[in-house]
Design a protein around this motif. Structure first.
Motif, short mmCIF file in Angstrom:
data_model
loop_
_atom_site.label_atom_id
_atom_site.label_comp_id
_atom_site.label_asym_id
_atom_site.label_seq_id
_atom_site.Cartn_x
_atom_site.Cartn_y
_atom_site.Cartn_z
N LYS A 154 -40.48 -26.77 41.80
CA LYS A 154 -39.92 -26.51 43.05
C LYS A 154 -38.95 -27.57 43.16
O LYS A 154 -38.62 -27.88 41.48
CB LYS A 154 -40.95 -28.03 43.86
N ARG A 155 -38.01 -28.55 44.21
CA ARG A 155 -37.51 -28.31 44.42
C ARG A 155 -36.99 -29.97 43.54
O ARG A 155 -37.66 -30.93 43.82
CB ARG A 155 -36.83 -29.11 45.66
N GLY A 160 -32.00 -31.91 45.50
CA GLY A 160 -32.82 -30.91 46.18
C GLY A 160 -32.62 -29.81 46.07
O GLY A 160 -33.15 -28.29 46.72
N SER A 161 -32.95 -29.34 44.64
CA SER A 161 -32.17 -27.76 44.16
C SER A 161 -33.18 -27.81 43.18
O SER A 161 -34.45 -28.84 42.25
CB SER A 161 -30.96 -27.48 43.53
N GLN A 162 -34.13 -26.18 42.56
CA GLN A 162 -34.40 -26.80 41.91
C GLN A 162 -33.49 -26.71 40.27
O GLN A 162 -32.58 -25.96 40.36
CB GLN A 162 -35.18 -24.47 42.04
#
Length: 489
Positions: A154-155, A160-162
């Motif tokens: 997940k992020r 906030g990103s993979q």
């Protein structure tokens, strides 16, 4: 304040601050035995994990579904007393939900990710849920590691990103993932549609017959449409042009009357053979080679009716591996044991305590008779009936016959590693899978992995990830190392 300032050093603890002795192995009743409810770290991690996202599913959020029919095509009554499998030609209504694992509700369909393959059989003895994937194995063998694994997919909570660092750091430090990662980055990692992929129960389950004999089984759903996959390049274009590609394909095929179907088979292992089998039969990172336990065909599954409302019937559908019927039960598989709790707990949180009352979830061929009352979505169905058992007012009563046969145990309680059998290690089956591939398939696998690993920022994480594939097969590792080096300059 920098990111590093938020990192807490020191021993891992529970939410209450108690130090964690073992975060890799759940507690079992003896080596290889069932998981114990007293393992509160396991329950705490799974319960917390189930509540991290609202209101969509934490995993398998992006999905599509359809109704259909399962038909028995061969006699399996010598193995199981399940009523819906009691005679050739018998039909049972089903609902099947397909899904990706890591993406959120708005993610694209054509991505590299395992696909969920969850089947609800509306049997006359209650609903039987078979919750599987389009791969016969998984990344980990113990449910205590599942929240950690999914956090890497997940992020990242900071970016906030993979992050490739997270993904391959975990896989590199969890060598049991090597087999599944080889599946995922091979050709079957991006199915062309839900219709053109196989399904698997993945876990080992128990079948038991009228005489009380028990057998260990694995389910296989072989697509009758043929296997079709997308290359990484094709998927990138399709995901951008039509994020709903797989959901649209399934719906439109059924609308055209092109009903997708799967041939359903089972591998069957006598219980007595499990202890000495060359691979641990309850290890979710392993397959049972077909040469040892060949497929026995016993059914046909066809999808022939689309849901009328996606939210009501696909998003609010719930599946739990704990939904068994007489003649079918669990095994000591540690991932399955954790999921017996986690799935139901997730549904109670996400949809509500009475989620089983919704039309898509309630039994269709029988009636649910319980003493549960009240809570969100309760419809007052019990009217004035008593809500306890035993009672003297004609209420539901126990049958005194267990759904499955007991499993012999030995040893002491404790956080135990999954038992290792004669030919078990974390790399042998990944290497076997690689060596089965054609030269073109190997090249695509290596390129797919190299493109992913090249995004890792730390050399030690990349090297450790590559080394797992080197241990699976020397040629595999050598080619992957060269490909990554070429991409990273």
């Amino acid at each position: 304040m920098t990111q590093e300032a938020h990192v807490t050093q020191g021993p891992l603890t529970t939410e209450a601050g108690a130090p964690v002795a073992d975060n890799q192995n759940s507690e079992t009743a003896g080596v290889g035995g069932p998981v114990l409810v007293q393992d509160q770290l396991l329950l705490e991690k799974l319960a917390h994990f189930n509540r991290e996202r609202i209101p969509e599913r934490v995993v398998h959020a992006r999905g599509a579904g359809a109704y259909g029919t399962f038909t028995v095509t061969a006699d399996v009554t010598k193995y199981t007393r399940a009523a819906f499998l009691s005679e050739v030609g018998k039909e049972t209504e089903v609902f099947l939900r397909f899904s990706t694992v890591a993406g959120n509700l708005g993610a694209a369909d054509a991505v590299r990710d395992p696909r969920g393959f969850a089947v609800k059989f509306y049997t006359e003895e209650g609903n039987y849920d078979l919750v599987g994937n389009n791969t016969p194995v998984f990344f980990i063998r113990d449910a205590i590691k599942f929240p950690d694994f999914i956090h890497t997919q997940k992020r990242d909570p900071y970016t906030g990103s993979q992050e490739a660092d997270n993904v391959f750091d975990f896989w590199g430090l969890s060598p049991e993932s090597t087999h599944q990662v080889t599946w995922l980055f091979g050709d079957r990692g991006i199915p062309a549609s839900y219709r053109h992929m196989d399904g698997f129960g993945s876990h080992t389950y128990q079948w038991n017959n009228e005489a009380g004999e028990a057998f260990w089984v694995k389910y296989h759903f072989k697509t009758d449409q043929g296997i079709k996959n997308l290359t990484a390049e094709e998927a990138e274009v399709l995901a951008g042009k039509d994020p709903d590609s797989h959901q649209r394909d399934l719906r439109e095929a059924i609308e055209r009357g092109e009903f997708p179907s799967w041939t359903v088979s089972v591998q069957i292992m006598p219980v007595a053979e499990a202890a000495t089998y060359r691979f641990n039969p309850f290890d979710l990172t392993k397959v049972w080679p077909h040469a040892d336990y060949p497929l026995i065909e016993f059914g046909k599954l066809e999808l022939n009716r689309n849901p009328e409302n996606i939210f009501a019937e696909v998003e609010q559908s719930i599946f739990s591996p704990a939904h068994f019927v007489p003649g079918i039960g669990p095994s000591p598989d540690k991932m399955l044991q954790g999921r017996l709790f986690a799935y139901g707990d997730a549904h109670r949180y996400r949809v509500g305590i009475n989620a089983d009352h919704l039309p898509v979830n309630r039994p269709h061929a029988t009636e649910a008779r319980t003493h549960s009352r009240d809570g969100h979505l309760y419809d007052g169905r019990h009217k004035g009936a008593k809500n306890y058992e035993p009672n003297s007012f004609g209420g539901p009563f126990q049958t005194d016959r267990a759904l499955w046969q007991p499993v012999a145990l030995n040893g002491v309680t404790g956080e135990t590693v999954t038992p290792v059998h004669a030919e078990d290690n974390d790399f042998v089956q990944a290497g076997n899978l690689y060596r089965l591939m054609t030269e073109d398939e190997k090249e695509r696998l290596v390129n797919n992995l190299a493109n992913a690993i090249s995004g890792v920022t730390r050399d030690d994480i990349a090297e450790r990830a590559i080394n797992n594939f080197r241990q699976a097969d020397e040629d595999f590792g050598k080619r992957l190392e060269a490909a990554v080096q070429a991409l990273r300059g």
